[in-house]
Structures are given as C-alpha cells and as structure tokens.
Write an enzyme that holds these catalytic residues in place. Structure first.
Site, short mmCIF file in Angstrom:
data_model
loop_
_atom_site.label_atom_id
_atom_site.label_comp_id
_atom_site.label_asym_id
_atom_site.label_seq_id
_atom_site.Cartn_x
_atom_site.Cartn_y
_atom_site.Cartn_z
N CYS A 73 0.81 -1.22 0.00
CA CYS A 73 0.00 0.00 0.00
C CYS A 73 0.84 1.27 0.00
O CYS A 73 1.91 1.31 0.60
CB CYS A 73 -0.89 0.02 1.22
SG CYS A 73 -1.90 -1.43 1.38
N ARG A 86 5.82 -0.86 -6.05
CA ARG A 86 5.78 -1.65 -4.81
C ARG A 86 4.71 -2.73 -4.84
O ARG A 86 4.68 -3.60 -3.99
CB ARG A 86 5.49 -0.72 -3.63
CG ARG A 86 6.63 0.19 -3.38
CD ARG A 86 6.21 1.28 -2.45
NE ARG A 86 7.39 1.82 -1.83
CZ ARG A 86 7.64 1.80 -0.54
NH1 ARG A 86 6.78 1.29 0.30
NH2 ARG A 86 8.75 2.29 -0.07
N TRP A 127 -2.94 -2.91 -1.52
CA TRP A 127 -2.57 -4.31 -1.76
C TRP A 127 -3.41 -5.11 -0.77
O TRP A 127 -3.25 -4.96 0.44
CB TRP A 127 -1.08 -4.48 -1.49
CG TRP A 127 -0.53 -5.83 -1.82
CD1 TRP A 127 -0.11 -6.27 -3.05
CD2 TRP A 127 -0.31 -6.93 -0.92
NE1 TRP A 127 0.34 -7.56 -2.96
CE2 TRP A 127 0.22 -7.99 -1.68
CE3 TRP A 127 -0.54 -7.12 0.45
CZ2 TRP A 127 0.55 -9.22 -1.11
CZ3 TRP A 127 -0.21 -8.35 1.02
CH2 TRP A 127 0.33 -9.38 0.24
N ASN A 144 -2.21 2.50 5.69
CA ASN A 144 -1.24 1.42 5.45
C ASN A 144 -1.09 0.64 6.74
O ASN A 144 -1.12 1.23 7.83
CB ASN A 144 0.13 1.98 5.08
CG ASN A 144 0.19 2.46 3.66
OD1 ASN A 144 -0.81 2.44 2.95
ND2 ASN A 144 1.37 2.92 3.24
N GLY A 145 -0.86 -0.66 6.62
CA GLY A 145 -0.66 -1.48 7.83
C GLY A 145 -1.90 -2.30 8.12
O GLY A 145 -2.77 -2.48 7.27
N GLU A 191 17.17 -20.12 -3.12
CA GLU A 191 16.89 -18.89 -3.86
C GLU A 191 16.42 -19.22 -5.29
O GLU A 191 15.48 -18.61 -5.81
CB GLU A 191 18.13 -17.99 -3.87
CG GLU A 191 18.06 -16.76 -4.76
CD GLU A 191 16.92 -15.79 -4.44
OE1 GLU A 191 16.25 -15.97 -3.41
OE2 GLU A 191 16.69 -14.89 -5.25
N LYS A 235 12.87 -18.18 -6.90
CA LYS A 235 12.76 -17.39 -8.14
C LYS A 235 11.80 -18.06 -9.11
O LYS A 235 10.94 -17.42 -9.69
CB LYS A 235 14.12 -17.24 -8.82
CG LYS A 235 15.07 -16.15 -8.49
CD LYS A 235 14.67 -14.73 -8.54
CE LYS A 235 13.90 -14.28 -7.35
NZ LYS A 235 14.56 -13.56 -6.31
N GLU A 258 8.09 -17.92 -7.75
CA GLU A 258 7.40 -16.63 -7.66
C GLU A 258 7.09 -16.01 -9.01
O GLU A 258 6.10 -15.31 -9.14
CB GLU A 258 8.16 -15.64 -6.76
CG GLU A 258 9.46 -15.14 -7.32
CD GLU A 258 10.13 -14.11 -6.43
OE1 GLU A 258 9.44 -13.37 -5.72
OE2 GLU A 258 11.37 -14.05 -6.45
N HIS A 311 17.18 -39.53 2.40
CA HIS A 311 16.38 -39.62 3.63
C HIS A 311 14.89 -39.39 3.37
O HIS A 311 14.15 -39.10 4.29
CB HIS A 311 16.90 -38.63 4.67
CG HIS A 311 18.32 -38.90 5.08
ND1 HIS A 311 18.67 -40.02 5.81
CD2 HIS A 311 19.47 -38.23 4.84
CE1 HIS A 311 19.98 -40.01 6.00
NE2 HIS A 311 20.50 -38.94 5.42
N LYS A 347 6.34 -5.50 -3.96
CA LYS A 347 7.79 -5.27 -3.88
C LYS A 347 8.23 -4.99 -2.45
O LYS A 347 9.28 -5.42 -2.02
CB LYS A 347 8.15 -4.09 -4.80
CG LYS A 347 9.64 -3.80 -4.90
CD LYS A 347 10.36 -4.89 -5.66
CE LYS A 347 11.86 -4.76 -5.62
NZ LYS A 347 12.52 -6.04 -5.88
C1 F6R Z 1 11.77 -12.33 -3.79
C2 F6R Z 1 11.79 -11.11 -3.01
C3 F6R Z 1 11.33 -11.17 -1.60
C4 F6R Z 1 12.09 -10.17 -0.73
C5 F6R Z 1 11.50 -10.13 0.68
C6 F6R Z 1 12.28 -9.21 1.60
O1 F6R Z 1 12.31 -12.14 -5.08
O2 F6R Z 1 12.14 -10.05 -3.49
O3 F6R Z 1 11.42 -12.46 -1.08
O4 F6R Z 1 13.43 -10.54 -0.69
O5 F6R Z 1 10.17 -9.71 0.62
O6 F6R Z 1 12.32 -7.93 1.09
P1 F6R Z 1 13.43 -6.90 1.52
O7 F6R Z 1 14.74 -7.40 1.02
O8 F6R Z 1 13.03 -5.59 0.89
O9 F6R Z 1 13.39 -6.85 3.02
#
Ligand code: F6R
Length: 611
Positions: free
Chosen positions: A2, A27, A75, A101-102, A483, A487, A490, A506, A606
């Site tokens: 948001c 975001r 959001w 927000n929140g 990771e 990727k 997501e 296991h 984001k």
């Molecule tokens: C995945 C991604 C998220 C962020 C996570 C933490 O590609 O971007 O998993 O890494 O939401 O975000 P930050 O780094 O901004 O604290």
C-alpha cells in the site's frame, strides 16, 4: 504494498497525487483511490480496481479536484481487490475519509460495536473502522481529544491520513510503526508513505516519529505524541531524487536488472572501500569489532537466502559463529542476549515490516543493530544504530535479482573487512578478496552471454513444459538452491522444492521420476564436490533427469548430467554469486515462454510493509 500520498496547499492536488501514486506503483498494489475537498457538502472520491492510470482516467471524466486531498494504492489484506475495499474509506455521512497502510489488529470487535451503534459498513476492510470510530468519537470529544481516544482504541501497526470536512484546511496524520513522511514547502505541504512520492517537490522532510499525531496545514505542521504532548521534530534535508527508471530497451525490468548486476556489485564495493569511518558508520568502535564473538543476520525472503549464504563467509573469514534468522519467526522466539555480538538486518527495501519489528526487538535489548539496505532513506536505516548502503540502484521488478547479488557481495566484503580488523587477514588478502568479487561479478555476466542462445533456443522451451522441479545444493550451494527455487516459483508459478542434496536419500528420493527434473548446483570445495557427484549418481540410478550447474574441470559431474552449464572457477565462497546471473536468466526465459507477468507476479508486492 500500500502507498499513501497527500497534499495541502494553494494548488490543485489531483495531478500531484496521481503522480506520487505512480512513483509508488512498483511496490505492488491491486486498486487505487483518491479523495479531496471539492465544492460539495461531502467528500468527493473516485476508486478503481487496477492501475493508477485507470484511476487517473476516471478522475479526468469527473473533474474531481481540490486544494487538499489524499490518494492510495491498496494491496489486499482484508477483503478482495474491489472498488468497495479500495481506499479511501468513509464515515456514514461521508465527511471523514481515511487512507491507511498497515493492519488494525482486532478490528472485528470495534466494527461489531460500531454496527450495534448504527454505523453502516460497506467494505470488508480493517481500515473502515477508522472513519466510523472517529465519527463516533467526534460526537463526544473535540478534534484533538477524539484523535487521542482513537489511537487508544486501535492496535497493530498502522499509518493513516484523514480528511475531515469540518477542517478543510488540514490533513490529519497518524503513525504507529508504519512509516509516514512529510515534505515541507512554500504555501504547500506533502505527506506520503515514502518520500520518493514528493522528492521532486521538496527535499525538506520530516520523518514522523513513531506513535505520533500530526496536523498538517499548507503553512504549518504540528506534531503530538499519542498523549497529546507537543513534539519538536526537526526537518532534515534529503538529497535523494526519484529516478524515473525506464526499461532502457529491455523487455522487462527483471531482465534489465539481471544485466545490471556486475555494475551494481562493482559500484557497491568501490563505494564501500571509500567509506572513511566504516565502523563509525556501522555504529561500532574498532574495539567492538575486534572483540566480536558472534554475528547474527535477520531478513526475509531472498534477503534471507543471501544471509544463509553469508553464514559461510562469516564463519570462514571471521572465525566466529553466525546465526541466521527469518524475521517473521525471530520475534516469536526467546531472545538470549549475548555480549560481543551484533545483529545485521538485510533488506533491499529497508521497509519490510517483519524485519523492522525484529530490529525494534533487538534494539530494546541494547544489542548493536546494523542495516544493510539498498534504500538509504528507508525506515531501517533511520532506526538501526548503523548502516551500509548498497549501490544497486532502484530495483523495480518484484523478483529481487541485483539486490540479491549485491547483498552477497556486500556481506562477503564485510566479512573480510571484519576479519581484517580482527587481524585474521592482511590488507593484501583484503585486496585479493575484493578482486575475487570483481572476478565473480564478471563471470555472473559473461556466463549469461555464453549460454544465452542455448537457454532461449533450447533449454527454456524444454524445461518450461515441466510442472514441478527439485533443486539440490550442498554446503554453500544449498541456500543458493533455495533462492533458485523461490525465483522459479514466484515468477513462473511452477512448483519447485529445494533440498540439501545429502538429504535426498532420507526421503525426497521417492519423488524422482521422469516428470520432475532435478537441478543440481555444484560447489568448488573438493570434498563436498565428491559428495555432490554421489548425489548426482543417486539421481541417475533412478532414471532422474539432471540439469547441473558445474565448474570447469568437474568432468565426473558434467558426464552425469542430461544438461549442463559450465562456469569458470572462482573463489569457492563466491560460487553462488557466479551462478546467480545464469540461474536468474534461465528462470526468466522459462517464465517468458509461459507468458506470465514477469515484473509483477500475481499476489506479490515489492515492499512487504505488513507483518
Ligand atoms: C523475492 C523477493 C522477496 C524479498 C523479501 C524481503 O524475489 O524479493 O522475497 O526478498 O520480501 O524484502 P526486503 O529485502 O526488501 O526486506
């Protein structure tokens, strides 16, 4: 997530608010809304599901504008993305409008009480209790006391901006934990959840203190604590402008950001090595660094994966234990205070709610806290005792790419720097470590170039047909496999599970079949490499399909693979960094073939500003 933007001044506000909302768009959001004081007896408002552009077009048709107004991108947390759930929310008489927000915790109880009192709710949101509760309180109290009562009744982490038709010359701002920042200018003032929204209008800003209520007029700002006591908060100058980041000819931001990694790493390391008083900026003395007995890292998502990899750097170079925590879990675990330890919070945005809450908890125990972020104006930098600012530049694509590799490079550099301060490393070795980083960054980029044609023409079309994957790694390549799996999940929505390769036998070995490719990430430690070869054999013995990320000279492994990427050898600690570009490019190309919205995957934001 948001975004809030507000304006009070001697100009019409709509253009500024729409522009501000557009700057916060990256975001992530699913609906947008606007409200202002116009000519009518009630507050005018337009809300739309979808883009800020759509909101802008609807506002143009209605010619809705005024000298004091608010805007919001939502959001969804409580209730689906719909016009009714979009902000602003109103009281029964449409004289009070709120953007928020929140999360308001326990809002159902307040809502039920208000319904009993005759209030009419039109949304499923937690936010809607705020205007109705405020309406109710204003029946009994004058403005300031009503606000004091309002915050007493609201739990959670929230920031909101209120318009009240009885006070057309002002915005009311309330902040608890979620950030709000005011921009001061001549005969006009701004407010936003992120100062980038108004960074081209003024650099003169006031970061509102936690648990504060602010009354903002076009020529006056008054800040109070939740008990109503006046607070004197100095404005500060921020010389950080919004860069209108374009795709520069790339099809997606993600691809552009994948290609920016080498430069981001080189720039960050060169920038760090020029910091004059590094330990001072980190909030530490050289004595504290020398005496360090433990380093803790806290983060979420991709940043947490970077920390998991960094554990290997710290333990190898600093020769002290490193403990890595998930921010969302950390707060609910017992805290054992340890002398001579520090906590490093790693976050691209510096706004992740879980990480911020963990930071506040650690600070309350008086243990040194350091923020490693990509956004120097973030809440995390302001609240931590010290900070390191990565130079990756704005990351727009929701999936983190260059922030991840820059985090790896930063944490590798910092581990070496701490080792040097502890006399575990000479300055010549430190220089070599920096050079190793530049080599790994070079390989990160050149390996994409080497395999670009093969991936786009052959491998991505082949692998995009599968519905699930298993990713395996061992030692330093295990967190990297986490990771890689994240990727793929997501952005392509393909299910991917990661395991430490040694765990295969296991249990997960039962999953091996012709429908599930195994992606195996090698390492450059000779002993562990041999174990990885055995794991590859286990897969092949069961007719599994094997895609391998290997290094030059690893013939045994290469010969077992159905498909293989072969990278030049690097410092063994930098294996994940070297493999990063290729892994991201591979996932990107699969996703592109599947036609998914690469830069804005469904349901994701984001900046994750709610817990
Ligand atoms: C995945 C991604 C998220 C962020 C996570 C933490 O590609 O971007 O998993 O890494 O939401 O975000 P930050 O780094 O901004 O604290």
């Amino acid at each position: 997530m948001c975004g809030i933007v507000g304006y009070v001044g001697n100009k019409k506000c709509r253009g500024f608010i729409i522009d501000g909302l557009k700057r916060l768009e990256y975001r992530g959001y699913d609906s947008a809304g606007f409200s202002c004081f116009a000519q009518s007896d009630y507050l005018e408002s337009v809300k739309e599901v979808g883009s800020v552009k759509k909101l802008e077009q609807s506002l143009e048709k209605k010619s809705c504008d005024g000298f004091c107004g608010i805007g919001h991108t939502r959001w969804a947390t409580h209730g689906v993305a719909s016009q009714a759930n979009a902000h602003p929310h109103f009281d029964c008489n449409r004289k009070i409008a709120v953007v928020h927000n929140g999360i308001i915790e326990g809002f159902e109880k307040i809502r039920n009480e208000l319904i009993k009192l005759g209030h009419n709710f039109v949304s499923q949101t937690d936010t809607e209790v705020v205007p109705h509760l405020f309406e109710e309180l204003l029946k009994e109290f004058e403005l300031k006391d009503a606000l004091k009562e309002l915050v007493k009744k609201l739990d959670g982490a929230y920031s909101f901006v209120i318009l009240n038709k009885d006070y057309e010359d002002r915005l009311i701002l309330v902040r608890k934990k979620s950030p709000l920042v005011v921009g001061l200018s001549e005969e006009e003032n701004f407010v936003a959840s992120d100062f980038l929204a108004f960074s081209d209008k003024t650099q003169n800003v006031v970061f509102l203190p936690d648990e504060s209520i602010t009354v903002l007029r076009k020529d006056k700002i008054e800040i109070f604590d939740f008990s109503g006591n006046k607070l004197n908060v100095e404005a500060q100058k921020i010389d950080h402008k919004f860069n209108d980041v374009s795709k520069q000819g790339f099809e997606h931001y993600m691809l552009k950001e994948i290609y920016e990694q080498k430069q981001a790493i080189n720039k960050t390391i060169s920038f760090f090595s020029l910091i004059e008083n590094l330990w001072g900026q980190l909030g530490l003395t050289t004595e504290q660094v020398k005496k360090l007995k433990k380093i803790n890292l806290i983060a979420a998502g991709t940043s947490w994966h970077a920390c998991r990899i960094a554990q290997f750097f710290i333990e190898k170079y600093c020769k002290i234990p490193a403990q890595i925590y998930l921010a969302s879990e950390f707060r609910y675990m017992p805290f054992f205070r340890q002398d001579d330890s520090i906590f490093i919070f790693v976050s691209q945005s510096g706004e992740t709610a879980d990480s911020l809450e963990a930071l506040r908890l650690v600070k309350s125990f008086g243990v040194p806290t350091i923020a490693l972020t990509n956004v120097v104006s973030s809440t995390m930098v302001r609240e931590a005792d010290g900070y390191l600012h990565m130079q990756a530049g704005p990351e727009i694509s929701v999936a983190s790419t260059k922030a991840f590799s820059t985090q790896l490079a930063s944490l590798f550099w910092l581990s070496n720097k701490i080792a040097e301060q502890k006399s575990l490393m000479t300055d010549v070795e430190m220089k070599k470590a920096e050079n190793d980083l530049f080599i790994a960054a070079e390989i990160l980029e050149s390996s994409i170039e080497n395999y670009k044609v093969k991936i786009t023409g052959q491998l991505a079309p082949f692998y995009s047909k599968y519905e699930k994957f298993i990713f395996l790694g061992r030692h330093i390549s295990y967190p990297f496999s986490m990771e890689a799996a994240l990727k793929l999940k997501e952005i392509s929505y393909i299910f991917a599970q990661c395991y430490p390769a040694g765990e295969l036998k296991h249990g997960p070995i039962a999953l091996i079949d012709e429908k599930t490719p195994i992606v195996l990430f090698s390492v450059l430690d000779e002993l562990i490499y041999q174990k990885i070869v055995s794991n590859a054999q286990e897969v092949k013995a069961r007719n599994g399909h094997l895609l391998v990320f290997a290094f030059e000279g690893q013939e045994e492994l290469i010969n077992l693979a159905d498909n293989c990427f072969i990278l030049p050898r690097v410092n063994p600690m930098l294996v994940p960094l070297a493999m990063t570009g290729l892994m991201q490019f591979f996932v990107y190309q699969i996703t592109k073939l599947l036609g998914c919205p690469i830069d804005k995957p469904r349901n994701l934001a984001k900046s994750v500003t709610v817990e």
